[in-house]
Design a protein around this motif. Structure first.
Motif, mmCIF file in Angstrom:
data_model
loop_
_atom_site.group_PDB
_atom_site.id
_atom_site.type_symbol
_atom_site.label_atom_id
_atom_site.label_comp_id
_atom_site.label_asym_id
_atom_site.label_seq_id
_atom_site.Cartn_x
_atom_site.Cartn_y
_atom_site.Cartn_z
ATOM 1 N N ALA A 100 0.753 -1.038 0.048
ATOM 2 C CA ALA A 100 -0.001 0.163 0.040
ATOM 3 C C ALA A 100 0.849 1.286 -0.031
ATOM 4 O O ALA A 100 0.441 2.211 -0.453
ATOM 5 N N ILE A 101 2.127 1.189 0.649
ATOM 6 C CA ILE A 101 2.728 2.301 0.731
ATOM 7 C C ILE A 101 3.253 2.724 -0.583
ATOM 8 O O ILE A 101 3.621 3.891 -1.192
ATOM 9 N N VAL A 102 3.798 1.390 -1.287
ATOM 10 C CA VAL A 102 4.317 1.868 -2.954
ATOM 11 C C VAL A 102 3.093 2.148 -3.728
ATOM 12 O O VAL A 102 3.392 3.092 -4.600
ATOM 13 N N VAL A 103 2.004 1.753 -3.591
ATOM 14 C CA VAL A 103 0.831 2.229 -4.589
ATOM 15 C C VAL A 103 0.529 3.494 -4.276
ATOM 16 O O VAL A 103 0.465 4.350 -5.296
ATOM 17 N N VAL A 104 0.559 4.088 -2.909
ATOM 18 C CA VAL A 104 0.198 5.322 -2.859
ATOM 19 C C VAL A 104 1.317 5.965 -3.443
ATOM 20 O O VAL A 104 1.042 7.321 -3.806
ATOM 21 N N SER A 105 2.373 5.832 -3.396
ATOM 22 C CA SER A 105 3.547 6.982 -3.669
ATOM 23 C C SER A 105 3.619 6.876 -5.241
ATOM 24 O O SER A 105 3.949 7.622 -5.878
ATOM 25 N N VAL A 106 3.369 5.957 -5.932
ATOM 26 C CA VAL A 106 3.516 5.720 -7.183
ATOM 27 C C VAL A 106 2.174 6.336 -8.162
ATOM 28 O O VAL A 106 2.275 6.710 -9.122
ATOM 29 N N ALA A 107 1.009 6.098 -7.428
ATOM 30 C CA ALA A 107 -0.155 6.654 -7.811
ATOM 31 C C ALA A 107 -0.025 7.937 -8.583
ATOM 32 O O ALA A 107 -0.818 8.311 -9.263
#
Length: 91
Positions: free
Chosen positions: A49-56
Motif C-alpha cells: 500500500a505504501i508503494v501504491v500510494v507513492s506511485v499513484a
C-alpha cells in the motif's frame, strides 16, 4: 518498483536536482542497513500500500481524458501500457 517509488516521492516533494536522488539513495541505504529489523514484522499488504500510494501520483489521469477526447487509438495504447506495466511480470 523501488526506484520508481523513490522517484515518485521525490517528485511529490518538489525535488528539482539530481542531488535529491543522491540523498534519497543514501537514506534508503541507511534504512536497509540499520532499520531493517524494525520493518521485518510489517505485513506485505501494508508495504504494498505504501508503494501504491507513492506511485499513484505518477499516473496522469488527465492525459487519459485528453486522449479519450482526441484519439481513441492513443488511449488504447496508453491503457495497454498502464495495465501491462501493472499486471505483466518480467519473469
Amino acid at each position: 518498483t523501488g526506484s520508481f517509488s523513490r522517484s515518485a516521492v521525490n517528485n511529490n516533494a518538489g525535488a528539482k536536482s539530481p542531488l535529491a536522488q543522491f540523498v534519497c539513495g543514501w537514506i534508503v541505504g541507511f534504512v536497509l542497513l540499520f532499520l531493517t529489523p524494525v520493518f521485518a514484522n510489517v505485513p506485505f499488504n501494508a508495504l504494498g500500500a505504501i508503494v501504491v500510494v507513492s506511485v499513484a501520483s505518477l499516473v496522469e489521469f488527465e492525459q487519459a481524458i485528453y486522449l479519450f477526447k482526441v484519439n481513441k487509438l492513443d488511449l488504447c495504447c496508453w491503457l495497454a501500457s498502464c495495465f501491462g506495466t501493472l499486471f505483466y511480470s518480467v519473469e
